[in-house]
Design a protein around this motif. Sequence first.
Motif, PDB file in Angstrom:
ATOM      1  N   LYS A 131       0.835  -1.206   0.000  1.00 37.84           N
ATOM      2  CA  LYS A 131       0.000   0.000   0.000  1.00 37.84           C
ATOM      3  C   LYS A 131       0.868   1.255   0.000  1.00 37.84           C
ATOM      4  N   GLU A 132       0.236   2.363  -0.309  1.00 39.67           N
ATOM      5  CA  GLU A 132       0.948   3.628  -0.286  1.00 39.67           C
ATOM      6  C   GLU A 132       1.113   4.119   1.153  1.00 39.67           C
ATOM      7  N   ARG A 133       2.098   4.967   1.338  1.00 44.79           N
ATOM      8  CA  ARG A 133       2.315   5.577   2.642  1.00 44.79           C
ATOM      9  C   ARG A 133       1.131   6.479   2.981  1.00 44.79           C
ATOM     10  N   GLU A 134       0.679   6.421   4.229  1.00 44.35           N
ATOM     11  CA  GLU A 134      -0.462   7.231   4.651  1.00 44.35           C
ATOM     12  C   GLU A 134      -0.163   7.962   5.950  1.00 44.35           C
ATOM     13  N   GLY A 135      -0.779   9.100   6.129  1.00 41.86           N
ATOM     14  CA  GLY A 135      -0.608   9.854   7.354  1.00 41.86           C
ATOM     15  C   GLY A 135      -1.366   9.210   8.504  1.00 41.86           C
ATOM     16  N   VAL A 136      -0.765   9.199   9.677  1.00 41.57           N
ATOM     17  CA  VAL A 136      -1.371   8.613  10.867  1.00 41.57           C
ATOM     18  C   VAL A 136      -1.728   9.702  11.876  1.00 41.57           C
ATOM     19  N   SER A 137      -0.770  10.575  12.154  1.00 37.34           N
ATOM     20  CA  SER A 137      -1.007  11.595  13.176  1.00 37.34           C
ATOM     21  C   SER A 137       0.031  12.695  13.040  1.00 37.34           C
ATOM     22  N   CYS A 138      -0.282  13.835  13.622  1.00 41.17           N
ATOM     23  CA  CYS A 138       0.650  14.952  13.589  1.00 41.17           C
ATOM     24  C   CYS A 138       0.488  15.772  14.866  1.00 41.17           C
ATOM     25  N   ILE A 139       1.577  16.404  15.291  1.00 41.46           N
ATOM     26  CA  ILE A 139       1.547  17.270  16.464  1.00 41.46           C
ATOM     27  C   ILE A 139       2.345  18.527  16.146  1.00 41.46           C
ATOM     28  N   ASN A 140       1.831  19.673  16.555  1.00 41.59           N
ATOM     29  CA  ASN A 140       2.588  20.886  16.266  1.00 41.59           C
ATOM     30  C   ASN A 140       3.683  21.091  17.310  1.00 41.59           C
ATOM     31  N   HIS A 141       4.435  22.159  17.176  1.00 39.29           N
ATOM     32  CA  HIS A 141       5.682  22.281  17.936  1.00 39.29           C
ATOM     33  C   HIS A 141       5.467  22.377  19.451  1.00 39.29           C
ATOM     34  N   ASN A 142       4.336  22.934  19.883  1.00 39.93           N
ATOM     35  CA  ASN A 142       4.121  23.120  21.327  1.00 39.93           C
ATOM     36  C   ASN A 142       2.991  22.253  21.853  1.00 39.93           C
ATOM     37  N   SER A 143       2.594  21.244  21.087  1.00 35.96           N
ATOM     38  CA  SER A 143       1.566  20.264  21.487  1.00 35.96           C
ATOM     39  C   SER A 143       0.164  20.844  21.597  1.00 35.96           C
ATOM     40  N   GLU A 144      -0.029  22.058  21.116  1.00 35.24           N
ATOM     41  CA  GLU A 144      -1.367  22.643  21.205  1.00 35.24           C
ATOM     42  C   GLU A 144      -2.305  22.103  20.125  1.00 35.24           C
ATOM     43  N   TYR A 145      -1.739  21.516  19.112  1.00 39.58           N
ATOM     44  CA  TYR A 145      -2.568  20.975  18.028  1.00 39.58           C
ATOM     45  C   TYR A 145      -2.104  19.565  17.681  1.00 39.58           C
ATOM     46  N   THR A 146      -3.074  18.658  17.588  1.00 40.29           N
ATOM     47  CA  THR A 146      -2.806  17.304  17.108  1.00 40.29           C
ATOM     48  C   THR A 146      -3.915  16.904  16.147  1.00 40.29           C
ATOM     49  N   ASN A 147      -3.608  15.999  15.261  1.00 38.08           N
ATOM     50  CA  ASN A 147      -4.650  15.408  14.429  1.00 38.08           C
ATOM     51  C   ASN A 147      -4.362  13.932  14.214  1.00 38.08           C
ATOM     52  N   TYR A 148      -5.401  13.202  13.821  1.00 35.74           N
ATOM     53  CA  TYR A 148      -5.299  11.753  13.665  1.00 35.74           C
ATOM     54  C   TYR A 148      -6.079  11.312  12.431  1.00 35.74           C
ATOM     55  N   ALA A 149      -5.584  10.269  11.799  1.00 36.21           N
ATOM     56  CA  ALA A 149      -6.353   9.613  10.759  1.00 36.21           C
ATOM     57  C   ALA A 149      -7.589   8.985  11.399  1.00 36.21           C
ATOM     58  N   VAL A 150      -8.661   8.939  10.646  1.00 32.32           N
ATOM     59  CA  VAL A 150      -9.910   8.362  11.159  1.00 32.32           C
ATOM     60  C   VAL A 150      -9.694   6.929  11.625  1.00 32.32           C
ATOM     61  N   SER A 151      -8.829   6.214  10.924  1.00 33.39           N
ATOM     62  CA  SER A 151      -8.618   4.796  11.213  1.00 33.39           C
ATOM     63  C   SER A 151      -7.938   4.541  12.555  1.00 33.39           C
ATOM     64  N   VAL A 152      -7.284   5.562  13.135  1.00 25.27           N
ATOM     65  CA  VAL A 152      -6.564   5.353  14.400  1.00 25.27           C
ATOM     66  C   VAL A 152      -7.106   6.216  15.530  1.00 25.27           C
ATOM     67  N   LYS A 153      -8.009   7.110  15.229  1.00 30.28           N
ATOM     68  CA  LYS A 153      -8.524   8.029  16.232  1.00 30.28           C
ATOM     69  C   LYS A 153      -9.165   7.273  17.384  1.00 30.28           C
ATOM     70  N   GLY A 154      -8.796   7.659  18.594  1.00 29.85           N
ATOM     71  CA  GLY A 154      -9.315   7.002  19.783  1.00 29.85           C
ATOM     72  C   GLY A 154      -8.467   5.832  20.253  1.00 29.85           C
ATOM     73  N   ARG A 155      -7.534   5.399  19.427  1.00 32.22           N
ATOM     74  CA  ARG A 155      -6.668   4.268  19.790  1.00 32.22           C
ATOM     75  C   ARG A 155      -5.199   4.673  19.842  1.00 32.22           C
ATOM     76  N   PHE A 156      -4.796   5.612  19.027  1.00 28.59           N
ATOM     77  CA  PHE A 156      -3.411   6.087  19.004  1.00 28.59           C
ATOM     78  C   PHE A 156      -3.356   7.480  19.642  1.00 28.59           C
ATOM     79  N   THR A 157      -2.231   7.766  20.295  1.00 31.12           N
ATOM     80  CA  THR A 157      -2.019   9.082  20.887  1.00 31.12           C
ATOM     81  C   THR A 157      -0.627   9.578  20.552  1.00 31.12           C
ATOM     82  N   ILE A 158      -0.564  10.782  20.003  1.00 29.56           N
ATOM     83  CA  ILE A 158       0.725  11.402  19.707  1.00 29.56           C
ATOM     84  C   ILE A 158       1.057  12.388  20.822  1.00 29.56           C
TER      85      ILE A 158
END
Length: 123
Positions: free
Chosen positions: A43-70
């Motif tokens: 499969k192609e590479r896919e985004g899982v999660s991201c965090i900004n420099h001061n942890s004020e913003y995070t996002n998650y792929a729908v497939s991992v939301k609620g199970r993974f924590t960055i």
Amino acid sequence: QLQLVESGGGLVQPGGSLRLSCTASGSTLRNNAIGWFRQAPGKEREGVSCINHNSEYTNYAVSVKGRFTISRDNAKNTVYLQMNSPGPGGTGVYYCIGRDGNGHRCGPPFGAWGEGTQVTVTS
């Protein structure tokens, strides 16, 4: 250019837990937004999660939301990805990468890809 090194991969059960780490080699990642990506076999590479420099913003792929924590510890120059109940779809090579430029935001442009760390979900 920020060079990151991933670690912490291995075998994990579908309902188990694993924590991945991402550290900067020879530099600091404190000013960069950091993203985790994964590439499953065939499969192609896919985004899982991201965090900004001061942890004020995070996002998650729908497939991992609620199970993974960055999270990140800038004092330790490390970003983490806590994987809980990864499920069969969690198998793949996991990469972290830094965003070039404004650390407040996630997304491209990205720096250099590392070698990744292999995660294999198996019962």
